[in-house]
Write a protein that holds these residues in place. Structure first.
Motif, PDB file in Angstrom:
ATOM      1  N   MET A   1       0.933  -1.246  -0.010  1.00 43.84           N
ATOM      2  CA  MET A   1       0.044  -0.143  -0.249  1.00 43.84           C
ATOM      3  C   MET A   1       0.938   1.226   0.117  1.00 43.84           C
ATOM      4  N   SER A   2       0.514   2.207  -1.027  1.00 48.00           N
ATOM      5  CA  SER A   2       1.296   3.464  -0.959  1.00 48.00           C
ATOM      6  C   SER A   2       0.364   4.631  -1.183  1.00 48.00           C
ATOM      7  N   ILE A   3       0.663   5.754  -0.592  1.00 50.70           N
ATOM      8  CA  ILE A   3      -0.315   6.898  -0.823  1.00 50.70           C
ATOM      9  C   ILE A   3       0.379   7.610  -1.810  1.00 50.70           C
ATOM     10  N   ASN A   4      -0.317   7.894  -2.865  1.00 49.56           N
ATOM     11  CA  ASN A   4       0.164   8.604  -4.122  1.00 49.56           C
ATOM     12  C   ASN A   4      -0.301  10.021  -4.090  1.00 49.56           C
ATOM     13  N   TRP A   5       0.013  10.692  -3.095  1.00 48.29           N
ATOM     14  CA  TRP A   5      -0.375  12.130  -2.874  1.00 48.29           C
ATOM     15  C   TRP A   5       0.837  12.857  -2.376  1.00 48.29           C
ATOM     16  N   PHE A   6       1.592  13.654  -3.105  1.00 45.23           N
ATOM     17  CA  PHE A   6       2.672  14.483  -2.435  1.00 45.23           C
ATOM     18  C   PHE A   6       2.877  15.374  -3.498  1.00 45.23           C
ATOM     19  N   PRO A   7       1.829  16.474  -3.198  1.00 43.11           N
ATOM     20  CA  PRO A   7       1.957  17.949  -4.159  1.00 43.11           C
ATOM     21  C   PRO A   7       3.295  18.616  -4.067  1.00 43.11           C
ATOM     22  N   GLY A   8       3.515  19.136  -5.210  1.00 44.69           N
ATOM     23  CA  GLY A   8       4.629  19.923  -5.236  1.00 44.69           C
ATOM     24  C   GLY A   8       4.983  21.110  -4.156  1.00 44.69           C
ATOM     25  N   HIS A   9       3.967  21.524  -3.811  1.00 49.72           N
ATOM     26  CA  HIS A   9       4.311  22.672  -2.573  1.00 49.72           C
ATOM     27  C   HIS A   9       4.709  22.158  -1.433  1.00 49.72           C
ATOM     28  N   MET A  10       4.258  20.920  -1.327  1.00 49.15           N
ATOM     29  CA  MET A  10       4.420  20.072   0.120  1.00 49.15           C
ATOM     30  C   MET A  10       6.112  19.933   0.089  1.00 49.15           C
ATOM     31  N   ASN A  11       6.503  19.350  -1.071  1.00 50.26           N
ATOM     32  CA  ASN A  11       7.962  19.179  -1.166  1.00 50.26           C
ATOM     33  C   ASN A  11       8.789  20.343  -0.972  1.00 50.26           C
ATOM     34  N   LYS A  12       8.283  21.492  -1.502  1.00 46.83           N
ATOM     35  CA  LYS A  12       8.883  22.766  -1.392  1.00 46.83           C
ATOM     36  C   LYS A  12       8.989  23.251   0.190  1.00 46.83           C
ATOM     37  N   ALA A  13       7.751  23.059   0.948  1.00 44.12           N
ATOM     38  CA  ALA A  13       7.592  23.520   2.250  1.00 44.12           C
ATOM     39  C   ALA A  13       8.437  22.561   3.126  1.00 44.12           C
ATOM     40  N   ILE A  14       9.031  21.389   3.003  1.00 39.19           N
ATOM     41  CA  ILE A  14       9.732  20.668   3.636  1.00 39.19           C
ATOM     42  C   ILE A  14      11.203  21.074   3.646  1.00 39.19           C
ATOM     43  N   ARG A  15      11.471  21.596   2.201  1.00 33.79           N
ATOM     44  CA  ARG A  15      12.992  22.413   2.177  1.00 33.79           C
ATOM     45  C   ARG A  15      12.915  23.665   2.982  1.00 33.79           C
ATOM     46  N   GLU A  16      11.715  24.318   2.736  1.00 28.71           N
ATOM     47  CA  GLU A  16      11.549  25.665   3.664  1.00 28.71           C
ATOM     48  C   GLU A  16      11.839  25.257   4.928  1.00 28.71           C
ATOM     49  N   ILE A  17      11.259  24.395   5.617  1.00 29.08           N
ATOM     50  CA  ILE A  17      11.005  24.045   7.117  1.00 29.08           C
ATOM     51  C   ILE A  17      12.631  23.687   7.371  1.00 29.08           C
ATOM     52  N   GLU A  19      15.229  24.620   6.151  1.00 29.92           N
ATOM     53  CA  GLU A  19      16.001  26.039   6.111  1.00 29.92           C
ATOM     54  C   GLU A  19      15.724  26.951   7.381  1.00 29.92           C
ATOM     55  N   LEU A  20      14.419  26.872   7.622  1.00 32.35           N
ATOM     56  CA  LEU A  20      13.881  27.827   8.767  1.00 32.35           C
ATOM     57  C   LEU A  20      14.138  27.325  10.270  1.00 32.35           C
ATOM     58  N   LEU A  21      14.476  26.077  10.364  1.00 31.22           N
ATOM     59  CA  LEU A  21      14.480  25.708  11.907  1.00 31.22           C
ATOM     60  C   LEU A  21      15.556  26.087  12.543  1.00 31.22           C
ATOM     61  N   PRO A  22      16.942  26.193  12.071  1.00 38.71           N
ATOM     62  CA  PRO A  22      18.148  27.007  12.513  1.00 38.71           C
ATOM     63  C   PRO A  22      17.481  28.260  13.180  1.00 38.71           C
ATOM     64  N   LYS A  23      16.595  28.920  12.557  1.00 37.13           N
ATOM     65  CA  LYS A  23      16.131  30.506  13.079  1.00 37.13           C
ATOM     66  C   LYS A  23      15.276  30.453  14.010  1.00 37.13           C
ATOM     67  N   VAL A  24      14.455  29.499  14.279  1.00 39.78           N
ATOM     68  CA  VAL A  24      13.344  29.486  15.142  1.00 39.78           C
ATOM     69  C   VAL A  24      13.869  29.314  16.638  1.00 39.78           C
ATOM     70  N   ASP A  25      13.057  29.830  17.753  1.00 39.33           N
ATOM     71  CA  ASP A  25      13.362  29.555  18.992  1.00 39.33           C
ATOM     72  C   ASP A  25      12.580  28.241  19.483  1.00 39.33           C
ATOM     73  N   LEU A  26      11.477  28.046  18.904  1.00 34.55           N
ATOM     74  CA  LEU A  26      10.375  26.930  19.757  1.00 34.55           C
ATOM     75  C   LEU A  26       9.528  26.399  18.373  1.00 34.55           C
ATOM     76  N   ILE A  27       9.405  25.124  18.417  1.00 33.69           N
ATOM     77  CA  ILE A  27       8.357  24.558  17.314  1.00 33.69           C
ATOM     78  C   ILE A  27       6.984  24.130  17.987  1.00 33.69           C
TER      79      ILE A  27
END
Length: 311
Positions: A1-17, A19-27
């Motif tokens: 079983m596999s989920i065939n749903w990984f829109p492009g904006h999600m892939n971009k969001a993972i990259r952005e997260i 990059e952003l994590l070192p700059k944030v104080d809390l999650i």
């Protein structure tokens, strides 16, 4: 079983997260209290480091009230993690986070007196509603469809907190097979990503074992049938979900059952416990080890044993 749903904006969001994590104080990570593990993003855990982490078990009013505290206790064994059950039906619970954040990050303010917080969560987990409650105004678009938020934004809560909002993201590969079914059952992924019939069979199998009395009460049954398909056939006839020749329309009854689960008509349920997930993760590790062993064996084969290609 596999989920065939990984829109492009999600892939971009993972990259952005990342990059952003070192700059944030809390999650702040928002999870669905009905599927706390399956709705938690492993990307966050992988790149979090030692940053304070607040896990909000949202939609706690839909989840089993006896299971939610088990997840809170399980997660708070981790250093720097606070797990809090919330619901948008009680906005004061969510607004109290502001004081908690300031207390955790006391002394870490920047030159302007602000702290930086990343808020994230999978699709349809209620993130936008929580942001609007924290902001005290309509900032984020809300809705029942997964993947409403498409881009990253920084929100000044005007109280010393800068909140970075990111799109609801899944991850490219869901290794724990039951997690995929749970995500589909609760509406975290679009209905076209998986067969409703398969998801309903999985869901019925779980509910008959974990919540038999609720199932009997909801569907007016003295006893539950032995199999999942037998159950769907029984309630399909009960609801008049018949196709040509009097056969059960499995797709129709499957969708009805999943909607009743999501709308709490069946009752408050949680589809996984910490103990259950720990057993499942043993299987995941076994499969990883088997795959790694096969790959290692393939690489160690002498060149003469490799398939030869004709020119």
């Amino acid at each position: 079983m596999s989920i065939n749903w990984f829109p492009g904006h999600m892939n971009k969001a993972i990259r952005e997260i990342k990059e952003l994590l070192p700059k944030v104080d809390l999650i702040i990570e928002i999870v669905d209290a009905r599927i706390p593990y399956s709705s938690s993003n492993p990307v966050i855990e992988q790149f979090r480091g030692k940053k304070p982490w607040i896990r909000l078990l949202n939609k706690s009013d839909l989840a089993d009230p006896d299971v939610t505290p088990l997840w809170q206790a399980h997660w708070e064994k981790q250093q720097g993690v606070k797990a809090i059950a919330v619901t948008s039906q009680r906005p004061e619970q969510i607004r109290s986070l502001i004081g908690l954040i300031k207390n955790i990050l006391k002394g870490k303010e920047n030159a302007l007196g602000n702290v930086t917080v990343l808020i994230t969560g999978i699709p349809n987990v209620g993130k936008s509603t929580i942001i609007n409650i924290l902001a005290g105004r309509q900032i984020a678009k809300t809705g029942n469809e997964p993947a409403i938020t498409k881009g990253q934004q920084c929100i000044n809560l005007n109280n010393g907190i800068l909140l970075y909002d990111t799109p609801g993201i899944l991850w490219p590969k869901i290794e724990n097979v039951p997690s995929g079914y749970r995500l589909a059952a609760t509406g975290a992924i679009k209905e076209t990503a998986m067969s409703a019939d398969d998801v309903a069979v999985f869901t019925v199998g779980f509910l008959m074992k974990a919540y038999p009395e609720q199932m009997k009460e909801r569907f007016k049954l003295e006893e539950l049938p032995e199999g999942e398909v037998d159950f769907l056939e029984m309630i399909g006839r009960q609801r008049g979900c018949l196709g040509s020749g009097g056969h059960i329309d499995f797709h129709k009854i499957s969708n009805i059952l999943l909607q009743e689960l999501r709308n709490v008509i069946i009752g408050r349920v949680t589809m996984e416990t910490p103990e259950m997930v720990e057993r499942e993760l043993v299987i995941v590790e076994q499969k990883r080890a088997e795959k790694a062993a096969k790959e290692a064996a393939r690489k160690q084969k002498p060149l003469g044993d490799q398939p030869r290609h004709r020119d």
